[in-house]
Write a protein that holds these residues in place. Structure first.
Motif, PDB file in Angstrom:
ATOM      1  N   SER A 177       0.858  -1.175   0.000  1.00 19.92           N
ATOM      2  CA  SER A 177       0.000   0.000   0.000  1.00 19.92           C
ATOM      3  C   SER A 177       0.891   1.220   0.000  1.00 19.92           C
ATOM      4  O   SER A 177       1.801   1.324   0.795  1.00 19.92           O
ATOM      5  CB  SER A 177      -0.871   0.019   1.259  1.00 19.92           C
ATOM      6  N   ARG A 178       0.648   2.132  -0.901  1.00 23.37           N
ATOM      7  CA  ARG A 178       1.547   3.281  -0.983  1.00 23.37           C
ATOM      8  C   ARG A 178       0.750   4.569  -1.101  1.00 23.37           C
ATOM      9  O   ARG A 178      -0.390   4.558  -1.542  1.00 23.37           O
ATOM     10  CB  ARG A 178       2.459   3.133  -2.185  1.00 23.37           C
ATOM     11  N   GLN A 202       1.544   9.151  -5.951  1.00 23.15           N
ATOM     12  CA  GLN A 202       1.809  10.516  -6.402  1.00 23.15           C
ATOM     13  C   GLN A 202       1.451  10.644  -7.864  1.00 23.15           C
ATOM     14  O   GLN A 202       2.278  10.449  -8.729  1.00 23.15           O
ATOM     15  CB  GLN A 202       3.279  10.861  -6.182  1.00 23.15           C
ATOM     16  N   ARG A 218      -7.178  26.352   5.434  1.00 28.77           N
ATOM     17  CA  ARG A 218      -6.413  26.607   6.655  1.00 28.77           C
ATOM     18  C   ARG A 218      -6.823  27.937   7.282  1.00 28.77           C
ATOM     19  O   ARG A 218      -6.981  28.039   8.496  1.00 28.77           O
ATOM     20  CB  ARG A 218      -4.915  26.647   6.345  1.00 28.77           C
ATOM     21  N   TYR A 224       8.992   9.154  -0.771  1.00 25.61           N
ATOM     22  CA  TYR A 224       8.106   8.000  -0.904  1.00 25.61           C
ATOM     23  C   TYR A 224       7.706   7.466   0.465  1.00 25.61           C
ATOM     24  O   TYR A 224       8.519   7.398   1.379  1.00 25.61           O
ATOM     25  CB  TYR A 224       8.803   6.879  -1.670  1.00 25.61           C
ATOM     26  N   VAL A 225       6.448   7.068   0.565  1.00 23.59           N
ATOM     27  CA  VAL A 225       5.955   6.421   1.779  1.00 23.59           C
ATOM     28  C   VAL A 225       5.119   5.219   1.371  1.00 23.59           C
ATOM     29  O   VAL A 225       4.290   5.320   0.483  1.00 23.59           O
ATOM     30  CB  VAL A 225       5.061   7.376   2.614  1.00 23.59           C
ATOM     31  N   TYR A 226       5.356   4.098   1.995  1.00 24.25           N
ATOM     32  CA  TYR A 226       4.501   2.932   1.740  1.00 24.25           C
ATOM     33  C   TYR A 226       4.550   1.996   2.929  1.00 24.25           C
ATOM     34  O   TYR A 226       5.334   2.210   3.858  1.00 24.25           O
ATOM     35  CB  TYR A 226       4.923   2.209   0.459  1.00 24.25           C
ATOM     36  N   CYS A 227       3.686   0.978   2.902  1.00 25.94           N
ATOM     37  CA  CYS A 227       3.756   0.004   3.987  1.00 25.94           C
ATOM     38  C   CYS A 227       3.740  -1.417   3.459  1.00 25.94           C
ATOM     39  O   CYS A 227       3.194  -1.703   2.410  1.00 25.94           O
ATOM     40  CB  CYS A 227       2.658   0.235   5.020  1.00 25.94           C
ATOM     41  N   THR A 231      11.160   7.191   2.762  1.00 23.09           N
ATOM     42  CA  THR A 231      12.496   7.611   2.338  1.00 23.09           C
ATOM     43  C   THR A 231      12.914   8.818   3.171  1.00 23.09           C
ATOM     44  O   THR A 231      12.065   9.530   3.721  1.00 23.09           O
ATOM     45  CB  THR A 231      12.511   8.005   0.852  1.00 23.09           C
ATOM     46  N   HIS A 265      -2.356   7.225   8.574  1.00 18.79           N
ATOM     47  CA  HIS A 265      -2.939   6.661   7.353  1.00 18.79           C
ATOM     48  C   HIS A 265      -2.388   5.255   7.089  1.00 18.79           C
ATOM     49  O   HIS A 265      -3.148   4.309   6.857  1.00 18.79           O
ATOM     50  CB  HIS A 265      -2.632   7.593   6.171  1.00 18.79           C
ATOM     51  N   GLU A 266      -1.077   5.128   7.179  1.00 18.90           N
ATOM     52  CA  GLU A 266      -0.451   3.825   6.913  1.00 18.90           C
ATOM     53  C   GLU A 266      -0.823   2.800   7.988  1.00 18.90           C
ATOM     54  O   GLU A 266      -1.051   1.629   7.684  1.00 18.90           O
ATOM     55  CB  GLU A 266       1.073   3.968   6.834  1.00 18.90           C
ATOM     56  N   HIS A 319      -4.085   1.264   7.290  1.00 18.48           N
ATOM     57  CA  HIS A 319      -3.976   0.190   6.292  1.00 18.48           C
ATOM     58  C   HIS A 319      -3.633  -1.132   6.968  1.00 18.48           C
ATOM     59  O   HIS A 319      -4.227  -2.163   6.685  1.00 18.48           O
ATOM     60  CB  HIS A 319      -2.852   0.503   5.295  1.00 18.48           C
ATOM     61  N   GLU A 344      -8.046   3.327   0.363  1.00 20.22           N
ATOM     62  CA  GLU A 344      -7.350   4.605   0.586  1.00 20.22           C
ATOM     63  C   GLU A 344      -8.262   5.587   1.317  1.00 20.22           C
ATOM     64  O   GLU A 344      -7.836   6.257   2.259  1.00 20.22           O
ATOM     65  CB  GLU A 344      -6.883   5.207  -0.744  1.00 20.22           C
ATOM     66  N   ARG A 369      -7.242  16.542   9.384  1.00 19.95           N
ATOM     67  CA  ARG A 369      -7.364  16.092   8.005  1.00 19.95           C
ATOM     68  C   ARG A 369      -6.600  17.000   7.030  1.00 19.95           C
ATOM     69  O   ARG A 369      -6.114  16.554   5.999  1.00 19.95           O
ATOM     70  CB  ARG A 369      -8.823  15.966   7.588  1.00 19.95           C
ATOM     71  N   SER A 421      -3.756  18.349   7.639  1.00 18.43           N
ATOM     72  CA  SER A 421      -2.344  17.942   7.695  1.00 18.43           C
ATOM     73  C   SER A 421      -2.083  16.802   6.729  1.00 18.43           C
ATOM     74  O   SER A 421      -1.060  16.762   6.052  1.00 18.43           O
ATOM     75  CB  SER A 421      -1.964  17.510   9.104  1.00 18.43           C
ATOM     76  N   ALA A 481      -3.854  16.159   4.037  1.00 23.99           N
ATOM     77  CA  ALA A 481      -3.956  16.710   2.686  1.00 23.99           C
ATOM     78  C   ALA A 481      -2.651  17.412   2.307  1.00 23.99           C
ATOM     79  O   ALA A 481      -2.132  17.228   1.201  1.00 23.99           O
ATOM     80  CB  ALA A 481      -5.129  17.682   2.605  1.00 23.99           C
ATOM     81  N   MET A 509       0.068  14.848   1.559  1.00 26.33           N
ATOM     82  CA  MET A 509      -0.095  14.221   0.249  1.00 26.33           C
ATOM     83  C   MET A 509       0.340  15.157  -0.860  1.00 26.33           C
ATOM     84  O   MET A 509       0.932  14.744  -1.859  1.00 26.33           O
ATOM     85  CB  MET A 509      -1.554  13.791   0.055  1.00 26.33           C
ATOM     86  N   LEU A 559       4.202  15.399  -0.799  1.00 27.83           N
ATOM     87  CA  LEU A 559       4.813  14.210  -1.376  1.00 27.83           C
ATOM     88  C   LEU A 559       4.670  14.216  -2.897  1.00 27.83           C
ATOM     89  O   LEU A 559       5.590  13.850  -3.623  1.00 27.83           O
ATOM     90  CB  LEU A 559       4.174  12.943  -0.805  1.00 27.83           C
TER      91      LEU A 559
END
Lengths: 123, 332
Positions: free
Chosen positions: A95-96, A99, A117, B149-152, B163, B181-182, B185, B222, B235, B237, B239, B242, B245
């Protein structure tokens, strides 16, 4: 005594940092700066790493000299491309945070976010 | 015969009208977890209805009797009768083969899908253990790379991977939102839902409904993780994270073409949304359950109420299976 798996990571760290072929003795000396570790243990783990394909080695007189088969960055790049490969079913295992934004969308959303904001201050 | 027809029609309706309706439904984005359950129920129901429909051809349903011995006897007789007629035998064998084919293919492809993704993750984790390092503050696995990059990696020994590029770009609140969020999941075991949906595509990918189900489940997990993160973190934060990234990532040509789900998700986080009322959720859950149970009821109802085979005559009235078959031949 640390576990083998943990030692594997520490030893690979040392080998990558050394940047040149090293003897088991070199690694032991480097590790002993921070922890107590037996020569034979390090030797065993490095043999394991050699058999797993992480290390390569060559006989230098009576001892082996070890070096990493691939630089760390190479493995990192492989991991990332596997995790973010959305075209094959390998990528389905992860799960990523995707982008897939267009530059136009980034600008538009950034503005919307800023407004939200500001409005949020009174919330 | 009629039971088989009913079940097949049921499957066909679910696979067309059902899937279209669910995909267009407005409530799915407001209750993503319920929507995932609905897609799973729909998929399972399609499979069950086709398998049972085929089985209904092979095994004529005998009358349920209070007396077990009588039940077994009438059942045996009904089956015998079905095979005694040439047309009946073909139909019955065909039904049996079809049911077996669907069931075996479904199970085989599921096992393949689950074991394959588990193996990919295990190897990935093994490499991670040597290449990544643990971040002291958050416990995530860090990889040295400038791209954000972020994933699980799900599973028993799950990992959240990030990363250094992502780690340095994100502020503390954004980082927490991303991690929430991760973790959602992992906690909600989304990888299992994804693997199940992928397994059906692997097995019966020619069916449009299963492909839609997989795409929808992929999108909905997601949204579900976004919602879970919004409950504990801000929420906006999430946004922002994302967006950060995305802005730092190298553009990828293949993804851009698909239209961005990410943009929709960010807009959803910015505007906020009204979750579905609790009673609506309960109603939805019941409907989903009903969807799955329906084929079972369809199969069981004639057995409870209607007469057995032999054109609705009591099998016990016939002395032998031949006689029952003769009657069947006349009325089929």
């Amino acid at each position: 005594m640390p576990k083998f798996g943990e030692l594997e990571a520490v030893i690979m760290d040392e080998v990558w940092q050394a940047g040149e072929p090293v003897l088991v003795r070199d690694v032991v000396q480097a590790l002993q700066r921070e922890r107590e570790v037996a020569y034979t243990t390090v030797q065993t783990v490095m043999e394991i790493l050699f058999r797993k394909g992480w290390l390569a080695r060559e006989k230098d007189r009576r001892a082996y000299r070890y070096w990493a088969r691939q630089p760390r960055e190479e493995y990192t790049a492989q991991l990332l491309s596997e995790a973010f490969d959305t075209t094959s079913d390998r990528g389905a295992a992860f799960s990523r945070l995707l982008q897939d934004l267009q530059p136009g969308e980034i600008a538009e959303l950034g503005q919307a976010l800023e407004e939200a904001r500001k409005r949020g201050i009174g919330e | 015969m009629s039971v088989a027809l009913i079940l097949w029609c049921y499957a066909a309706v679910l696979a067309t009208v059902g899937a279209t309706t669910l995909r267009r439904a407005g409530w799915t984005d407001r209750a993503p977890r319920l929507a995932i359950a609905a897609w799973q129920a729909l998929s399972l129901s399609i499979v069950l209805a086709t398998v049972f429909g085929s089985l209904a051809l092979a095994v004529p349903i005998p009358q349920v009797s209070a007396n077990l011995a009588e039940l077994v006897e009438s059942c045996a007789m009904a089956v015998q009768a079905r095979y005694a007629t040439p047309g009946g035998a073909t139909l019955a064998t065909g039904g049996l083969v079809l049911a077996a084919l669907i069931a075996v293919r479904g199970v085989y492809c599921s096992m393949l899908e689950f074991s394959h993704s588990a193996a990919v993750r295990r190897r990935h984790r093994e490499t991670l253990a040597l290449v990544g390092r643990a971040a002291e503050d958050t416990g995530v696995t860090l990889l040295d790379d400038d791209r954000p990059y972020v994933y699980c990696v799900a599973g028993r020994r799950h990992r959240i991977v990030m990363t250094t590029g992502a780690h340095t770009r994100l502020e503390r609140a954004q980082l927490d939102a991303v991690l929430a969020h991760e973790r959602a999941h992992l906690r909600e075991r989304h990888h299992l839902a994804l693997a199940a949906a992928a397994a059906l595509v692997r097995a019966f990918g020619w069916l449009w409904a299963f492909r839609v189900a997989r795409d929808e489940v992929t999108r909905l997990v997601e949204l579900s993780a976004d919602d879970a993160a919004s409950r504990t973190e801000h929420r906006l934060s999430l946004a922002e994270a994302m967006l950060t990234l995305s802005a730092g990532a190298p553009p990828s040509g293949t993804l851009a073409a698909t239209g961005s789900t990410t943009a929709t998700r960010i807009r959803r986080l910015i505007t906020g949304h009204r979750p579905l009322a609790a009673w609506t959720g309960a109603l939805g859950m019941t409907s989903a359950l009903a969807l799955v149970v329906a084929p079972l009821i369809a199969l069981a109802t004639p057995a409870m109420t209607a007469g057995p085979d032999c054109c609705g005559n009591e099998p016990a009235r016939f002395a032998a299976a031949d006689e029952c078959a003769a009657v069947n031949r006349d009325c089929w």
